[in-house]
Design a protein around this motif. Structure first.
Motif, short mmCIF file in Angstrom:
data_model
loop_
_atom_site.label_atom_id
_atom_site.label_comp_id
_atom_site.label_asym_id
_atom_site.label_seq_id
_atom_site.Cartn_x
_atom_site.Cartn_y
_atom_site.Cartn_z
N CYS A 269 -16.11 91.01 40.53
CA CYS A 269 -14.73 90.52 40.49
C CYS A 269 -14.58 89.31 41.42
O CYS A 269 -15.13 89.29 42.51
CB CYS A 269 -13.82 91.66 40.95
N HIS A 277 -16.30 94.47 37.31
CA HIS A 277 -15.49 94.80 36.14
C HIS A 277 -16.38 95.12 34.95
O HIS A 277 -17.36 94.42 34.68
CB HIS A 277 -14.57 93.62 35.78
N CYS A 321 -6.44 95.61 39.50
CA CYS A 321 -7.22 94.78 40.42
C CYS A 321 -6.43 93.54 40.79
O CYS A 321 -5.68 92.99 39.98
CB CYS A 321 -8.53 94.40 39.76
N CYS A 323 -7.33 90.62 40.96
CA CYS A 323 -7.66 89.44 40.16
C CYS A 323 -6.87 89.39 38.85
O CYS A 323 -6.88 88.39 38.15
CB CYS A 323 -9.15 89.40 39.85
ZN ZN Z 1 -10.87 92.11 39.74
#
Ligand code: ZN
Length: 424
Positions: A269, A277, A321, A323
């Protein structure tokens, strides 16, 4: 000497370029933002793949008929558990005819040899290999903020028929051949290539980069050019990461978790909390007793459906997450490092090595490796009739004493019997 076949004609080169562009277009068009979109993509691809496997791949026809399973029994992704698991032994024992789809497009034979040299073989569609490459390229694109780095260098395993060799062959479409180098070069030769090309991007394996970084540290040499390092095929441990960051102070490290059977399974990630991921737009991932079970949705030549032979322990993380990716994740392959075996000569053996080596031993019903002390490692074996006494002692890369038992019981209060137990 160049390990690849003769440079193909310009026609083939342009055909390869268009295959890659097509794969990139497909990947770009597949930007998925929600969990429901992932499930929709997976369900659509799974139904197509499993009908194809049952109708045209003898391995699956025989297996599913014997198990009383038919693809029409599936009504949604929730029925995934009805599909019989495919084991490593089944994949290994199958003949090439059984592994081949009668209606598959152009494919490559991929082989990975086990520690005793028994190869595990399968066919992979060329289109799935292009997708694998496209997914990797998009990953680098994200990691370098869309500004491609100059001068790439690849240190790759050129074992014939390995997936890395096939990918390296495909890479010649976009990378000059002299930037594709075998990991069999000496560490010093690899360091000289790094000096010669001053790459901003390197793709290799943790063990290769560990050797390079260790030698550079000893020589007092540092490299300030490298910006992005792609590492794959092995777990990157913290010590190696620290060492690499020391020698290449400006580098960002992207890890991918790949295999011949599963293609691209996971990648690190960008948010930097060491989670990987899962590639849920091209595969379906489950865990059974913490072992990863994979379904690769991209390959129709030898379909890989609910394959349990990866021997990788992991826990799937569902939480959102930072991100923003909707793909679930795994936190490295922590199971391997938690159960390492430490020897008195200083070697640290990962569970992965031991579990893989055990795959090569026939006639074992159940086993458990127990480390009592650095000098005393025992293996409990529940043998089948075909078991040849002491064959585990030859197969495992550690000194070990064998004890034949009738059964291996879980500890009081537990229901699982771990394959490796360390009392250190
Ligand atoms: Zn992530």
């Amino acid at each position: 000497m160049c390990p690849f076949p003769e440079r193909e004609s310009l026609d083939l080169l342009s055909e390869r370029r268009s295959s890659l562009l097509h794969a990139l277009d497909t990947s770009l068009g597949q930007k998925i933002t929600t969990t429901q979109e992932i499930r929709d993509v997976q369900w659509l691809a799974l139904t197509k793949l499993i009908h194809h496997a049952y109708e045209s791949v003898p391995l699956y026809q025989k297996k599913y008929d014997a198990a009383g399973f038919h693809p029409s029994m599936l009504h949604s992704l929730d029925d995934l558990c009805l599909i019989p698991l495919l084991t490593k032994q089944e994949l290994r024992a199958a003949s090439l005819d059984d592994l081949t789809s009668q209606h598959a497009p152009a494919a490559r034979l991929i082989a990975s040899s086990g520690s005793t040299g028994i190869p595990s073989r399968m066919f992979r569609d060329e289109s799935s290999l292009w997708q694998f490459m496209a997914a990797n390229m998009m990953l680098y694109h994200d990691w370098c903020h869309g500004r491609p780095y100059e001068e790439a260098l690849y240190f790759v395993d050129f074992a014939p028929d390995s997936i890395d060799f096939v990918i390296a062959d495909f890479l010649r479409t976009i990378v000059p051949e002299d930037r594709l180098l075998p990991v069999t070069l000496s560490t010093q030769e690899m360091i000289e290539k790094i000096r010669e090309f001053s790459p901003q991007f390197i793709s290799s394996y943790p063990s290769t980069m560990r050797s390079i970084a260790m030698t550079m540290v000893r020589n007092g040499e540092f490299n300030h050019q490298l910006r992005l390092l792609h590492l794959t095929s092995e777990k990157l441990d913290g010590n190696t990461r620290d060492l690499i960051q020391r020698v290449f102070p400006h580098v960002r490290i992207v890890e991918t978790y790949t295999s011949s059977e599963g293609g691209l399974i996971a990648w690190s990630c960008t948010a930097g909390d060491h989670r990987l991921h899962l590639s849920e737009n091209s595969g379906i991932y489950e865990t059974i007793d913490h072992i990863l079970v994979i379904t690769d949705l991209t390959n129709f030549s030898t379909p890989i459906i609910r394959y349990s032979g990866m021997n990788d322990f992991c826990t799937i993380i569902d939480s959102p997450c930072a991100c923003g990716s909707p793909m679930r994740a795994i936190r490295g392959l922590e199971g391997r490092s938690a159960e390492t075996i430490s020897l008195s000569d200083g070697r640290v053996i990962s569970p992965y090595v031991l579990l893989n080596a055990m795959e090569e031993v026939t006639g074992v019903l159940h086993y458990q490796i127990i480390q009592h002390s650095r000098d005393d490692i025992e293996i409990l074996i529940v043998p089948a009739e075909s078991y040849i006494p002491a064959s585990v002692c030859k197969a495992l890369p550690i000194p070990i004493r064998e004890k034949i038992v009738d059964q291996i019981k879980p500890k009081a209060g537990a229901h699982k019997v771990p394959l490796i137990v360390s009392h250190l």
